[in-house]
Design an enzyme around this catalytic site. Sequence first.
Site, PDB file in Angstrom:
ATOM      1  N   LYS A 154     -21.319   9.620  40.822  1.00 27.21           N
ATOM      2  CA  LYS A 154     -21.628   9.569  42.243  1.00 27.21           C
ATOM      3  C   LYS A 154     -22.870  10.390  42.557  1.00 27.21           C
ATOM      4  O   LYS A 154     -23.110  11.451  41.973  1.00 27.21           O
ATOM      5  CB  LYS A 154     -20.446  10.094  43.058  1.00 27.21           C
ATOM      6  CG  LYS A 154     -19.197   9.227  42.947  1.00 27.21           C
ATOM      7  CD  LYS A 154     -19.391   7.903  43.658  1.00 27.21           C
ATOM      8  CE  LYS A 154     -18.156   7.032  43.522  1.00 27.21           C
ATOM      9  NZ  LYS A 154     -18.198   5.857  44.384  1.00 27.21           N
TER      10      LYS A 154
ATOM     11  N   ASP B  54     -23.686   5.522  41.794  1.00 24.83           N
ATOM     12  CA  ASP B  54     -23.168   4.957  43.042  1.00 24.83           C
ATOM     13  C   ASP B  54     -23.457   5.932  44.178  1.00 24.83           C
ATOM     14  O   ASP B  54     -22.942   7.050  44.195  1.00 24.83           O
ATOM     15  CB  ASP B  54     -21.659   4.725  42.912  1.00 24.83           C
ATOM     16  CG  ASP B  54     -21.033   4.100  44.144  1.00 24.83           C
ATOM     17  OD1 ASP B  54     -21.768   3.811  45.109  1.00 24.83           O
ATOM     18  OD2 ASP B  54     -19.810   3.889  44.141  1.00 24.83           O
TER      19      ASP B  54
ATOM     20  N   GLU C 261     -25.936   1.531  42.677  1.00 28.64           N
ATOM     21  CA  GLU C 261     -24.914   0.903  43.529  1.00 28.64           C
ATOM     22  C   GLU C 261     -24.986   1.414  44.962  1.00 28.64           C
ATOM     23  O   GLU C 261     -25.100   2.614  45.190  1.00 28.64           O
ATOM     24  CB  GLU C 261     -23.528   1.191  42.944  1.00 28.64           C
ATOM     25  CG  GLU C 261     -22.369   0.588  43.715  1.00 28.64           C
ATOM     26  CD  GLU C 261     -21.058   0.766  42.991  1.00 28.64           C
ATOM     27  OE1 GLU C 261     -20.008   0.761  43.660  1.00 28.64           O
ATOM     28  OE2 GLU C 261     -21.060   0.910  41.745  1.00 28.64           O
TER      29      GLU C 261
ATOM     30  N   GLU D 106     -19.088  -3.942  47.913  1.00 29.58           N
ATOM     31  CA  GLU D 106     -17.721  -3.473  48.134  1.00 29.58           C
ATOM     32  C   GLU D 106     -17.395  -3.366  49.620  1.00 29.58           C
ATOM     33  O   GLU D 106     -16.224  -3.401  49.994  1.00 29.58           O
ATOM     34  CB  GLU D 106     -17.482  -2.133  47.451  1.00 29.58           C
ATOM     35  CG  GLU D 106     -18.186  -0.940  48.090  1.00 29.58           C
ATOM     36  CD  GLU D 106     -17.837   0.359  47.406  1.00 29.58           C
ATOM     37  OE1 GLU D 106     -17.070   1.147  47.985  1.00 29.58           O
ATOM     38  OE2 GLU D 106     -18.328   0.591  46.289  1.00 29.58           O
TER      39      GLU D 106
ATOM     40  N   ASP E  38     -14.360  -6.539  46.310  1.00 32.56           N
ATOM     41  CA  ASP E  38     -13.059  -5.952  46.007  1.00 32.56           C
ATOM     42  C   ASP E  38     -11.995  -6.983  46.338  1.00 32.56           C
ATOM     43  O   ASP E  38     -11.886  -7.425  47.486  1.00 32.56           O
ATOM     44  CB  ASP E  38     -12.847  -4.677  46.822  1.00 32.56           C
ATOM     45  CG  ASP E  38     -11.626  -3.891  46.373  1.00 32.56           C
ATOM     46  OD1 ASP E  38     -10.535  -4.482  46.319  1.00 32.56           O
ATOM     47  OD2 ASP E  38     -11.758  -2.690  46.079  1.00 32.56           O
TER      48      ASP E  38
ATOM     49  N   HIS F 290     -15.431  -4.282  42.536  1.00 33.41           N
ATOM     50  CA  HIS F 290     -15.045  -2.933  42.908  1.00 33.41           C
ATOM     51  C   HIS F 290     -13.525  -2.838  42.820  1.00 33.41           C
ATOM     52  O   HIS F 290     -12.814  -3.737  43.264  1.00 33.41           O
ATOM     53  CB  HIS F 290     -15.513  -2.651  44.343  1.00 33.41           C
ATOM     54  CG  HIS F 290     -15.074  -1.325  44.873  1.00 33.41           C
ATOM     55  ND1 HIS F 290     -13.966  -1.173  45.685  1.00 33.41           N
ATOM     56  CD2 HIS F 290     -15.603  -0.082  44.728  1.00 33.41           C
ATOM     57  CE1 HIS F 290     -13.836   0.093  46.015  1.00 33.41           C
ATOM     58  NE2 HIS F 290     -14.814   0.777  45.448  1.00 33.41           N
TER      59      HIS F 290
ATOM     60  N   GLU G 224     -13.896  -1.859  36.596  1.00 35.95           N
ATOM     61  CA  GLU G 224     -13.984  -0.475  37.045  1.00 35.95           C
ATOM     62  C   GLU G 224     -12.611   0.162  36.891  1.00 35.95           C
ATOM     63  O   GLU G 224     -11.612  -0.343  37.415  1.00 35.95           O
ATOM     64  CB  GLU G 224     -14.435  -0.406  38.507  1.00 35.95           C
ATOM     65  CG  GLU G 224     -14.521   1.016  39.031  1.00 35.95           C
ATOM     66  CD  GLU G 224     -15.128   1.118  40.413  1.00 35.95           C
ATOM     67  OE1 GLU G 224     -15.547   2.228  40.785  1.00 35.95           O
ATOM     68  OE2 GLU G 224     -15.191   0.085  41.114  1.00 35.95           O
TER      69      GLU G 224
END
Length: 397
Positions: free
Chosen positions: A174, A203, A229, A255, A278, A305, A342
């Site tokens: 992240k 991300d 991302e 997502e 997702d 996602h 993921e």
Amino acid sequence: MRIDRIDTYVLKVSSRDNAFYSSQDYFAERTSLLVRITCDDGTTGWGEGGQYGPPEPPAACIRDVIGPRLIGRYPAAPTAIFEEFYARTRDFGQKGAYVEALSAIDIALWDIFGKMVGQPVHALLGGAIRQRVRAYGTGCYYPPDYADRPLMLEKLRAEVLRIRATGVAAVKMKIGLLPIKDDIARMRLVRETLGDDVEIMADANHAYNYAAAVRIGRVLEELDFRWFEEPVVPEDRDGYRRLRDTLDVPIAGGEAEFTRFGFRDLIGGGCIDIAQPDICAAGGFTEWKNILALATSHNIMVVPHVWGSGVAVAAALQALAIVPYAPYTARPVPLQNETMIEFDRTYNPLRDDILTEKFVLKNEGLTIPNGPGLGVTVDEGAVGKYCVLQETVASAA
């Protein structure tokens, strides 16, 4: 065979000493919404939604709007039911809680359909292309004491080694909470720790504007990250397009997008290289088929996602079974033309405890369940342990 009862379960569990920050929020707990649909012959199906924000709003959509209209319906028609109920809520529910609620219902109906005919969902969707899928580990968030830079970096090094040691093939970290120079230091540390042979993704959870995203994107290119991302907010389609034109690192997103209509604009608008719907939010398996068709017609990869309980992981595995190579080659290469799953590596009992079966990483991947429906068994005792609100819509008979 008719739908006789719909139960919603709002799940919450404290993160305890494992709380963390993304660029957007502090995660002191993990939450989700599970849905169980029961038919008059006792057949049950499980679905999931409501893991993005508070699970109570999609639960209310099911309780007050969707659920009462489903009672008495024939269950093995998930596509027809999705189309009808999306149309019924279109004026006020094209995105967000209503589509999350429909996603959970849709997944549960496909689960029932599979159990009725004795086949996994992926068989009903057209048949499996693969029996296992390589996994990447999501983690490397920010600890609560992120302001202590030396300690933060020490914890990051330990965490990235722990994630890799769990057996995943790649790691996603992240970024976006800290000043760019500090996140660049984190990115360099992760690359140095893992070496050049491990794929790494970043991300941002839409933390940047275009100018800031370009600055950090240049370093992602230098460090050979596999994708960038959610670099900008999902509404900034022009920002996505400009970044895709400017940077060499692939741009991933989706997502926070819903249904085939949202992905029509995201993909057709040239915004992304990798689509990330997702299943538990974008419209269940019914819309997954449509989004997949859109993406492959534009020759881009789909890497969903996945963020939720064990039901969400099981649904993602069924969905990933049917993803074609983009484009086809005799020897597909992960994250080049071959999808991955993921597999969140943060503390989450909702993922690890509520299924009888356990997801086991082997040879850097997960096996796709071949049992009927989702191919997994929900431990209702464990669901009860984490449930803070259960509501029922049932037949009056």
